[in-house]
Design a protein around this motif. Structure first.
Motif, PDB file in Angstrom:
ATOM      1  N   ILE A  99       0.832  -1.209   0.000  1.00  0.00           N
ATOM      2  CA  ILE A  99       0.000   0.000   0.000  1.00  0.00           C
ATOM      3  C   ILE A  99       0.864   1.255   0.000  1.00  0.00           C
ATOM      4  CG2 ILE A  99      -1.711   1.317   1.291  1.00  0.00           C
ATOM      5  CD1 ILE A  99      -2.920  -1.281   2.235  1.00  0.00           C
ATOM      6  N   THR A 100       1.864   1.299   0.874  1.00  0.00           N
ATOM      7  CA  THR A 100       2.678   2.508   0.972  1.00  0.00           C
ATOM      8  C   THR A 100       3.453   2.764  -0.323  1.00  0.00           C
ATOM      9  OG1 THR A 100       4.443   1.206   2.025  1.00  0.00           O
ATOM     10  CG2 THR A 100       2.943   2.394   3.467  1.00  0.00           C
ATOM     11  N   VAL A 101       4.062   1.731  -0.886  1.00  0.00           N
ATOM     12  CA  VAL A 101       4.858   1.929  -2.102  1.00  0.00           C
ATOM     13  C   VAL A 101       3.961   2.328  -3.273  1.00  0.00           C
ATOM     14  CG1 VAL A 101       6.364   0.803  -3.787  1.00  0.00           C
ATOM     15  CG2 VAL A 101       6.685   0.383  -1.341  1.00  0.00           C
ATOM     16  N   VAL A 237      12.684   4.784 -12.211  1.00  0.00           N
ATOM     17  CA  VAL A 237      11.505   4.165 -11.594  1.00  0.00           C
ATOM     18  C   VAL A 237      11.900   2.908 -10.835  1.00  0.00           C
ATOM     19  CG1 VAL A 237       9.287   3.038 -12.058  1.00  0.00           C
ATOM     20  CG2 VAL A 237       9.892   5.133 -13.271  1.00  0.00           C
ATOM     21  N   MET A 238      12.758   2.083 -11.456  1.00  0.00           N
ATOM     22  CA  MET A 238      13.185   0.859 -10.783  1.00  0.00           C
ATOM     23  C   MET A 238      13.939   1.166  -9.503  1.00  0.00           C
ATOM     24  SD  MET A 238      15.923  -2.094 -11.740  1.00  0.00           S
ATOM     25  CE  MET A 238      17.163  -1.076 -10.947  1.00  0.00           C
ATOM     26  N   VAL A 239      14.878   2.113  -9.569  1.00  0.00           N
ATOM     27  CA  VAL A 239      15.659   2.459  -8.381  1.00  0.00           C
ATOM     28  C   VAL A 239      14.757   2.995  -7.279  1.00  0.00           C
ATOM     29  CG1 VAL A 239      17.423   4.021  -7.485  1.00  0.00           C
ATOM     30  CG2 VAL A 239      17.779   2.866  -9.670  1.00  0.00           C
ATOM     31  N   ALA A 240      13.822   3.871  -7.630  1.00  0.00           N
ATOM     32  CA  ALA A 240      12.921   4.457  -6.632  1.00  0.00           C
ATOM     33  C   ALA A 240      12.062   3.385  -5.978  1.00  0.00           C
ATOM     34  CB  ALA A 240      12.048   5.528  -7.279  1.00  0.00           C
ATOM     35  N   LEU A 241      11.439   2.539  -6.781  1.00  0.00           N
ATOM     36  CA  LEU A 241      10.561   1.505  -6.229  1.00  0.00           C
ATOM     37  C   LEU A 241      11.342   0.455  -5.449  1.00  0.00           C
ATOM     38  CD1 LEU A 241       7.991   0.912  -9.128  1.00  0.00           C
ATOM     39  CD2 LEU A 241       7.765   2.350  -7.097  1.00  0.00           C
ATOM     40  N   LEU A 242      12.524   0.096  -5.941  1.00  0.00           N
ATOM     41  CA  LEU A 242      13.334  -0.914  -5.250  1.00  0.00           C
ATOM     42  C   LEU A 242      13.779  -0.412  -3.889  1.00  0.00           C
ATOM     43  CD1 LEU A 242      14.881  -3.561  -5.072  1.00  0.00           C
ATOM     44  CD2 LEU A 242      16.741  -2.493  -6.366  1.00  0.00           C
ATOM     45  N   ARG A 244      12.588   2.011  -2.074  1.00  0.00           N
ATOM     46  CA  ARG A 244      11.466   2.269  -1.160  1.00  0.00           C
ATOM     47  C   ARG A 244      10.831   0.964  -0.679  1.00  0.00           C
ATOM     48  NH1 ARG A 244       9.857   3.068   2.734  1.00  0.00           N
ATOM     49  NH2 ARG A 244       7.786   3.828   3.285  1.00  0.00           N
ATOM     50  N   THR A 245      10.750  -0.044  -1.552  1.00  0.00           N
ATOM     51  CA  THR A 245      10.179  -1.329  -1.144  1.00  0.00           C
ATOM     52  C   THR A 245      11.040  -1.993  -0.083  1.00  0.00           C
ATOM     53  OG1 THR A 245       9.195  -1.651  -3.344  1.00  0.00           O
ATOM     54  CG2 THR A 245       9.431  -3.598  -1.952  1.00  0.00           C
ATOM     55  N   PHE A 303      12.782  -7.459  -8.446  1.00  0.00           N
ATOM     56  CA  PHE A 303      12.700  -6.149  -9.093  1.00  0.00           C
ATOM     57  C   PHE A 303      13.646  -6.069 -10.282  1.00  0.00           C
ATOM     58  CE2 PHE A 303      10.115  -4.524  -5.748  1.00  0.00           C
ATOM     59  CZ  PHE A 303       9.562  -3.349  -6.233  1.00  0.00           C
ATOM     60  N   ILE A 304      14.873  -6.545 -10.116  1.00  0.00           N
ATOM     61  CA  ILE A 304      15.856  -6.469 -11.196  1.00  0.00           C
ATOM     62  C   ILE A 304      15.419  -7.307 -12.392  1.00  0.00           C
ATOM     63  CG2 ILE A 304      18.224  -7.046 -11.829  1.00  0.00           C
ATOM     64  CD1 ILE A 304      19.021  -6.351  -8.959  1.00  0.00           C
ATOM     65  N   LYS A 305      14.881  -8.514 -12.139  1.00  0.00           N
ATOM     66  CA  LYS A 305      14.411  -9.366 -13.221  1.00  0.00           C
ATOM     67  C   LYS A 305      13.141  -8.814 -13.856  1.00  0.00           C
ATOM     68  CE  LYS A 305      17.463 -12.637 -13.349  1.00  0.00           C
ATOM     69  NZ  LYS A 305      18.283 -12.846 -14.572  1.00  0.00           N
ATOM     70  N   LEU A 306      12.283  -8.191 -13.056  1.00  0.00           N
ATOM     71  CA  LEU A 306      11.014  -7.684 -13.572  1.00  0.00           C
ATOM     72  C   LEU A 306      11.215  -6.482 -14.477  1.00  0.00           C
ATOM     73  CD1 LEU A 306       7.887  -7.857 -13.475  1.00  0.00           C
ATOM     74  CD2 LEU A 306       7.964  -6.313 -11.506  1.00  0.00           C
ATOM     75  N   PHE A 307      12.057  -5.547 -14.068  1.00  0.00           N
ATOM     76  CA  PHE A 307      12.249  -4.326 -14.844  1.00  0.00           C
ATOM     77  C   PHE A 307      13.215  -4.530 -16.012  1.00  0.00           C
ATOM     78  CE2 PHE A 307      10.179  -2.428 -11.274  1.00  0.00           C
ATOM     79  CZ  PHE A 307       9.623  -1.262 -11.764  1.00  0.00           C
TER      80      PHE A 307
END
Length: 318
Positions: A99-101, A237-242, A244-245, A303-307
């Motif tokens: 939810i937060t991310v 986007v990947m760095v920010a989401l990774l 923060r997650t 995250f790395i594999k997804l993005f």
């Protein structure tokens, strides 16, 4: 007026053969020489606690009875993974993280757009104002939110008593739903500026000529956002989401200060704290800590594999 399809920037970039130039290789070597010593030091600093935690997790070891220390192999992991408390903590942690991310990604991107399009004279002021919540120490922020929603000292009930479901005797920390709501709200308020700054850096990397070309071709704002802006800031986007997650999954301060894990709000980090510090069960607590570390590694790998971001291509290297 007829419109032509907007080119898929990500697809075009994928078709370009990847050949690293000599300059890029030299920059990489220089980067390793500059960052290598710090990387080695950080690896040593983090590797020892992880190895020590794994070693301690192989023993039945209670700090109040050190003489009864006994090697039991992976039994502590079996105890943790078969206990409903662990899975409950994982569920609450995942709920708060998702939810937060998700909310922070939307709000952070909106704030990044505002800062990116603001007048040059207003940009420093906007960035300063937006960064204020993130500059506050997490413990101080958690106490502020706790006292604001506390039934005896808070002002939320009196200020917002006109809203449905809120009255003078509303106990925000008396139930799971309201407790988690306050925890999530405090996390979003505190760390949305972090995501917004990272996404702002990504927006700055989007070429203006691509935006203008798409606009001339008749692309709408949403088409330009989907076909031009987001593909060109995929790395940001990947760095920010990774980041923060990973940070959200290790949440501790807000839960510790607001609920102490009551009302089924115990998260994984707090479970490790309770086993190790409160109950002095070093073996079980270390097992929980190692499992938390493995969860973080799994999230990073996913995250790395997804993005599937090629950072060299994102920097324009060929």
């Amino acid at each position: 007026m007829t419109t032509t399809p907007v080119p898929d920037i990500a697809a075009e970039q994928a078709e370009v053969p990847a050949s690293v130039s000599e300059r890029a290789r030299a920059e990489r070597r220089l980067g390793w020489w500059l960052a290598g010593p710090a990387f080695v030091v950080m690896l040593l600093v983090t590797a020892y606690p992880i190895a020590q935690a794994f070693y301690e997790s192989l023993f039945q070891y209670r700090l109040t009875d050190p003489e009864a220390r006994e090697f039991i192999g992976l039994s502590n992991y079996g105890v943790v993974l078969t206990d409903g408390v662990w899975w409950s903590a994982v569920g609450v942690t995942v709920l708060i993280t998702v939810i937060t991310v998700a909310v922070e990604a939307v709000l952070g991107f909106a704030l990044a757009l505002v800062m990116h399009r603001a007048l040059r004279a207003l940009r420093p002021l906007l960035r300063t104002v937006i960064l204020v919540p993130y500059a506050i120490i997490t413990v101080v922020s958690a106490f502020a939110w706790f006292y604001a929603f506390d039934i005896s000292t808070g002002f939320v009930n009196s200020w917002f008593g006109w809203l449905p479901g809120i009255s003078a005797d509303t106990n925000w920390f008396g139930e799971f739903g309201t407790s988690v709501t306050v925890i999530i709200a405090s996390e979003i308020w505190k760390t949305t500026p972090f995501i917004s700054l990272l996404l702002l850096a990504g927006l700055a990397q989007v070429p203006d000529d691509l935006q203008e070309a798409a606009k001339v071709d008749g692309a709408t704002w949403w088409q330009r956002m989907y076909k031009v802006t987001i593909p060109n800031m995929k790395a940001a986007v990947m760095v920010a989401l990774l980041f923060r997650t990973l940070d959200a999954f290790r949440i501790f301060d807000n839960v510790f200060i607001m609920t102490q894990g009551a009302n089924n709000t115990e998260v994984v980090s707090f479970l490790a704290y309770r086993q190790t510090i409160s109950r002095l069960e070093i073996g079980l607590g270390s097992a929980v800590s190692v499992l938390l570390f493995l969860c973080v590694v799994l999230i990073s790998f996913t995250f790395i594999k997804l993005f599937k971001v090629d950072l060299a291509s994102a920097r324009g290297e060929r």
